[in-house]
Write a protein that holds these residues in place. Sequence first.
Motif, PDB file in Angstrom:
ATOM      1  N   ASN A 255       0.802  -1.223   0.000  1.00  0.00           N
ATOM      2  CA  ASN A 255       0.000   0.000   0.000  1.00  0.00           C
ATOM      3  C   ASN A 255       0.837   1.275   0.000  1.00  0.00           C
TER       4      ASN A 255
ATOM      5  N   LYS B  63      -1.024   3.598  -3.417  1.00  0.00           N
ATOM      6  CA  LYS B  63      -2.389   3.291  -3.000  1.00  0.00           C
ATOM      7  C   LYS B  63      -3.353   3.148  -4.169  1.00  0.00           C
ATOM      8  N   VAL B  64      -4.386   2.380  -3.917  1.00  0.00           N
ATOM      9  CA  VAL B  64      -5.413   2.138  -4.923  1.00  0.00           C
ATOM     10  C   VAL B  64      -6.039   3.450  -5.377  1.00  0.00           C
TER      11      VAL B  64
ATOM     12  N   ILE C 238      -2.623  -5.379 -11.695  1.00  0.00           N
ATOM     13  CA  ILE C 238      -2.688  -4.438 -10.575  1.00  0.00           C
ATOM     14  C   ILE C 238      -2.571  -2.997 -11.030  1.00  0.00           C
TER      15      ILE C 238
ATOM     16  N   VAL D  26      -2.984   2.524  -9.690  1.00  0.00           N
ATOM     17  CA  VAL D  26      -3.171   1.241  -9.009  1.00  0.00           C
ATOM     18  C   VAL D  26      -4.648   0.882  -9.093  1.00  0.00           C
ATOM     19  N   ARG D  27      -4.918  -0.285  -9.617  1.00  0.00           N
ATOM     20  CA  ARG D  27      -6.282  -0.692  -9.881  1.00  0.00           C
ATOM     21  C   ARG D  27      -6.915  -1.321  -8.653  1.00  0.00           C
ATOM     22  N   GLU D  28      -8.195  -1.097  -8.538  1.00  0.00           N
ATOM     23  CA  GLU D  28      -8.918  -1.765  -7.460  1.00  0.00           C
ATOM     24  C   GLU D  28      -9.147  -3.215  -7.844  1.00  0.00           C
ATOM     25  N   ARG D  29      -9.014  -4.099  -6.886  1.00  0.00           N
ATOM     26  CA  ARG D  29      -9.179  -5.523  -7.173  1.00  0.00           C
ATOM     27  C   ARG D  29     -10.470  -6.031  -6.572  1.00  0.00           C
TER      28      ARG D  29
END
Lengths: 245, 245
Positions: free
Chosen positions: A24, A27-28, A61, A72-75
Amino acid sequence: MTGPITVRLHEKVRQEIMRRVMKNKYKVGEPLPPIAALAEEFGVSVITIKRALRDLQPTGILRTVPGLGIFVRERRRFVRDLGFCMLSSGVSERFRHRTLSETTSVTMEIIGDPSFSELDAPTGKMLCIRKVISAEDKPILFDTSYLPLSFNDKVVDEFGDKFLSDALRDQGRRFRKTRLLLDAAPASEEAQQAFGIPNGYPTLRRLYKLTTVDRSFSVFGIAESPFDRLAYSVELGNRTSRERS
Amino acid sequence: MTGPITVRLHEKVRQEIMRRVMKNKYKVGEPLPPIAALAEEFGVSVITIKRALRDLQPTGILRTVPGLGIFVRERRRFVRDLGFCMLSSGVSERFRHRTLSETTSVTMEIIGDPSFSELDAPTGKMLCIRKVISAEDKPILFDTSYLPLSFNDKVVDEFGDKFLSDALRDQGRRFRKTRLLLDAAPASEEAQQAFGIPNGYPTLRRLYKLTTVDRSFSVFGIAESPFDRLAYSVELGNRTSRERS
DNA sequence: GAGTGGTCTAGACCACCCT
DNA sequence: GGGTGGTCTAGACCACTCC
């Protein structure tokens, strides 16, 4: 080839960036530092950073937005129970999310994927229906199903945007058994298009063969999903009494 | 970003090389023309050829041999029936090929993969056994299983090179049920090592949770295979009477 | 305009193989 | 030695976004 004995630079960079996303530090929803900044920080050329970032693509990601940066992609992944696959109605129940099925094309084609030979698929032309199934506005499944040519376009229209098995059931068709083949594969051209994923992106595939109770015909198909958007769950009872079949 | 509007060169090259392999213009076991030759033929730089060949890696159709060239790989995939997975004995029967299971490490670890949360895996340390399963001298499965710490190393020795479920059954353990999670993923570091596959290579994974009849403990694990070496087959009876569970 | 990342190029260097 | 492919570099160019 196997490369130099020393650890490759782009590999070290790749692993470090991966680590930062996992920890992190990146960050997303936020962009990574610009490539130029990363190059300076790691003490390598921008090319090497680009290489590392490209190698990170299949992990899913990161998402690069034209002109803006790399984010940064949300998963988020859906899980679907295989025991109910195409056997019961109530799709939204199965997923427990609202789903949308959208037909993208209806053509006449020969089944092309060699994996279908495992399911004893016919070699002639069949009616080919392609759909994109979405859950919560995200496409999660790309479905290609093959029906006997006796199903004409008019019948297809009635399917509308329903799941194929549901539509056929509504017509009174009953299926005797379902054979599945589960495998993985790099994304097909169509899947790359439908999901906006890069070449080589890992996908989970479910090839299926539905046979009617009266064995009058079979429906074949393949459902392809990006690896990070769908998984299948199975629950098996203990059947040790049957040693083989 | 998304790239120029014109079709990218490396993409055209990649597709053409792919086509030639599929059409058998480049034959299995034979080397491709040298990169320099391809560069001249396509009228692009060697760098672009290298790029195209790298993008072809996740398809698994090529194998580069240090100092020799790039060869068209033979494709052969095993299919395993999920219905028997870890439920019956007679492994070689199931595969119908001679298999070899080789333990590579025994450690104490915390289950790391986030996908295990779907199987309600514990968060503490467990006994971790890693194995490579081969069929016909080719590694096809990388298995990581997690047992309660009450299983000490001595017990593990008895497992030897048997399948975990078979070994436990030989000890009189019976399993009540099996929960599976099937997904795809880019190759883990261990899998890259075990199979000699590159970063990002698509793999098929089977996460499992075995629970004993007396529910005294559960065994967790993950079996990872390169996408081109293993697929799972399933046969489902018609269970439309059960709408959900 | 200034910023972003993707493409394509040329060239140097390294490690490996065979002869 | 001369062949192979992989790594790392620098630089030019393009498309995009935001100010």
